[in-house]
Every structure is written in structure tokens, then in C-alpha cells.
Design a protein around this motif. Structure first.
Motif, mmCIF file in Angstrom:
data_model
loop_
_atom_site.group_PDB
_atom_site.id
_atom_site.type_symbol
_atom_site.label_atom_id
_atom_site.label_comp_id
_atom_site.label_asym_id
_atom_site.label_seq_id
_atom_site.Cartn_x
_atom_site.Cartn_y
_atom_site.Cartn_z
ATOM 1 N N GLY A 148 12.419 12.528 0.812
ATOM 2 C CA GLY A 148 12.601 12.282 2.243
ATOM 3 C C GLY A 148 12.568 10.789 2.530
ATOM 4 O O GLY A 148 12.051 10.006 1.738
ATOM 5 N N ARG A 149 13.123 10.407 3.648
ATOM 6 C CA ARG A 149 13.098 9.007 4.058
ATOM 7 C C ARG A 149 11.816 8.749 4.829
ATOM 8 O O ARG A 149 11.425 9.536 5.688
ATOM 9 N N ARG A 150 11.171 7.661 4.520
ATOM 10 C CA ARG A 150 10.016 7.191 5.285
ATOM 11 C C ARG A 150 10.294 5.731 5.567
ATOM 12 O O ARG A 150 10.051 4.876 4.727
ATOM 13 N N GLY A 151 10.889 5.487 6.718
ATOM 14 C CA GLY A 151 11.324 4.128 7.029
ATOM 15 C C GLY A 151 12.462 3.745 6.094
ATOM 16 O O GLY A 151 13.458 4.436 6.008
ATOM 17 N N THR B 60 3.111 5.954 -2.681
ATOM 18 C CA THR B 60 4.274 6.832 -2.831
ATOM 19 C C THR B 60 4.622 7.010 -4.304
ATOM 20 O O THR B 60 4.867 8.128 -4.767
ATOM 21 N N THR B 61 4.626 5.928 -5.065
ATOM 22 C CA THR B 61 4.921 6.026 -6.496
ATOM 23 C C THR B 61 3.884 6.884 -7.203
ATOM 24 O O THR B 61 4.225 7.723 -8.052
ATOM 25 N N LEU B 62 2.617 6.730 -6.860
ATOM 26 C CA LEU B 62 1.575 7.558 -7.464
ATOM 27 C C LEU B 62 1.748 9.033 -7.110
ATOM 28 O O LEU B 62 1.515 9.914 -7.942
ATOM 29 N N SER B 63 2.193 9.312 -5.895
ATOM 30 C CA SER B 63 2.464 10.704 -5.500
ATOM 31 C C SER B 63 3.584 11.295 -6.346
ATOM 32 O O SER B 63 3.482 12.418 -6.845
ATOM 33 N N PRO C 61 7.950 11.628 -1.068
ATOM 34 C CA PRO C 61 7.934 13.084 -1.129
ATOM 35 C C PRO C 61 7.861 13.674 0.281
ATOM 36 O O PRO C 61 6.925 13.376 1.026
ATOM 37 N N GLU C 62 8.866 14.460 0.630
ATOM 38 C CA GLU C 62 8.892 15.077 1.947
ATOM 39 C C GLU C 62 7.755 16.095 2.031
ATOM 40 O O GLU C 62 7.677 17.014 1.244
ATOM 41 N N GLY C 63 6.843 15.900 2.957
ATOM 42 C CA GLY C 63 5.702 16.807 3.096
ATOM 43 C C GLY C 63 4.567 16.518 2.133
ATOM 44 O O GLY C 63 3.624 17.296 2.027
ATOM 45 N N GLY C 64 4.645 15.423 1.397
ATOM 46 C CA GLY C 64 3.594 15.067 0.453
ATOM 47 C C GLY C 64 3.679 15.851 -0.857
ATOM 48 O O GLY C 64 4.658 16.532 -1.114
ATOM 49 N N VAL C 65 2.645 15.740 -1.648
ATOM 50 C CA VAL C 65 2.547 16.437 -2.929
ATOM 51 C C VAL C 65 1.243 17.233 -2.909
ATOM 52 O O VAL C 65 0.193 16.741 -3.308
ATOM 53 N N PRO C 66 1.297 18.471 -2.406
ATOM 54 C CA PRO C 66 0.069 19.265 -2.331
ATOM 55 C C PRO C 66 -0.423 19.689 -3.715
ATOM 56 O O PRO C 66 0.346 20.173 -4.538
ATOM 57 N N HIS D 284 0.835 -1.209 0.000
ATOM 58 C CA HIS D 284 0.000 0.000 0.000
ATOM 59 C C HIS D 284 0.862 1.248 0.000
ATOM 60 O O HIS D 284 0.671 2.155 -0.810
ATOM 61 N N GLU D 285 1.817 1.292 0.889
ATOM 62 C CA GLU D 285 2.681 2.476 1.048
ATOM 63 C C GLU D 285 3.513 2.743 -0.199
ATOM 64 O O GLU D 285 3.613 3.873 -0.657
ATOM 65 N N THR D 286 4.113 1.721 -0.757
ATOM 66 C CA THR D 286 4.981 1.905 -1.923
ATOM 67 C C THR D 286 4.187 2.320 -3.157
ATOM 68 O O THR D 286 4.628 3.175 -3.928
#
Length: 191
Positions: free
Chosen positions: A171-174, A11-14, A179-184, A6-8
Motif C-alpha cells: 500500500g502507499r503511505r505518503g 516499514t522495512t522491518l515489517s 504493508p497495507e494494514g500492517g503485518v499482524p 523512523h518510518e522507512t
């Protein structure tokens, strides 16, 4: 396993959304491909494989910004790598991030260019965002299919624009890169 998948995928979609919103020409080509393949109807399962440019866009995103920057392995038998003799039992870590940015393998490696994946099959030694060999990610086929459907439907249903002009930092997430701070983004319109 479900949390990692789910996370990966998210993240790729972001990252893909971030890159596409920076390149209006890519977004326009994606929207045209979606119009030609599905029209105004919901995307049918048999149409997913016809989204070649969308697939190339996701592959280019994974080339530039692999969620897992390196993969670890323990050698089962001795191996010679260049001038080095590596013993069985040694841990090795091929770096996905650096390999997929090598200029001898990828001309203009920092440039976002989905076209480089059209009509080209990459070697598993130059492109391996899901790892490789017998230990390649078991969820690769599902994740790829899922990303195609979600990204296609997102592009078909809403018109978005970036909420910031600043470059999104990695950014590192684990153990992953995100994306550090997401993709607004801002929703400009809905289909």
C-alpha cells in the motif's frame, strides 16, 4: 528527517518480518546464525557485522520491497540515455522497484532469496534502495545498522508466527510503499 528515517526503517522491518515468517528455512538459518554469533548474551556492537545472513535477509527485503519505489533527480548537464538526448534541467526518476526486479539482473526476481546477497557486492546501478550517487540517503549506514540490531534482537527474544495466511498487500503511505494494514503476528513464546 527523523520522521522519514523512523518510518522507512520500521516499514522495512515489517516487510522483513513478513517475508521471514513465510519462509521457515530462512527463519531457522537466522536463528542459528544468531546463536553462533551471540549465544544467549545480548548482541554486542562488534558482533553486528558478523551477522552476514541477517544482513543478506534485510538486503533481499529491500530489493523486493524498497520503501521508496523511485528516486528523483534534476539533470545538471545534458545527458544521453540510450537513444534519447536529455537536456540540463530535466527531471528524471530511476525506478528502484522495477530495476531491482529485472530478471536479467536478478534471476527469479519475485523469489525471496537472501542467499543471492551472500558473498556478492551489487552494482549501484542494479541495487539502490537508498537512492544513489551524491544524493544517496544520508541515513543509510545508520538505518542499516539499526535494522540489523532490532531485527536480531526481535528474532532472539520472541518466536512469532503470522496471524493471517493472506498475502500482505503493498500500500502507499505518503511517498513510500508499506504493508497495507500492517503485518499482524502472534507471539508464540519468549526467550
Amino acid at each position: 528527517m527523523l520522521a522519514a528515517g523512523h518510518e522507512t526503517t520500521a516499514t522495512t522491518l515489517s516487510w522483513a518480518l513478513h517475508r521471514v515468517l513465510q519462509h521457515p528455512d530462512v527463519e531457522a538459518r537466522l536463528r542459528e546464525e544468531l546463536r553462533q554469533v551471540a549465544g544467549t548474551e545480548p548482541l554486542a556492537p562488534e558482533q553486528v557485522s558478523r551477522l552476514e545472513y541477517l544482513d543478506a535477509t534485510l538486503k533481499e527485503t529491500l530489493r523486493l520491497l524498497p520503501v521508496a519505489p523511485a528516486v528523483g533527480r534534476v539533470l545538471q548537464r545534458p545527458m544521453k540515455m540510450g537513444e534519447w538526448e536529455l537536456p540540463a534541467g530535466m527531471a528524471v526518476m530511476p525506478c528502484v522497484y522495477l530495476t531491482q526486479r529485472r530478471p536479467d539482473l536478478w534471476p527469479e526476481p519475485e523469489r525471496f532469496n537472501p542467499e543471492r546477497f551472500l558473498g556478492k557486492r551489487s552494482s549501484p546501478y542494479e541495487y539502490f534502495p537508498f537512492g544513489g550517487g551524491a544524493r544517496r540517503c544520508i541515513g543509510m549506514a545508520f538505518a542499516t545498522y539499526e535494522m540489523r540490531i532490532i531485527f536480531a534482537e526481535l528474532l532472539r527474544r520472541v518466536k512469532l508466527r503470522s496471524a493471517t495466511r493472506a498475502e500482505t498487500r503493498v500500500g502507499r503511505r505518503g511517498v513510500t510503499l508499506a504493508p497495507e494494514g500492517g503485518v499482524p503476528v502472534i507471539v508464540e513464546s519468549r526467550s
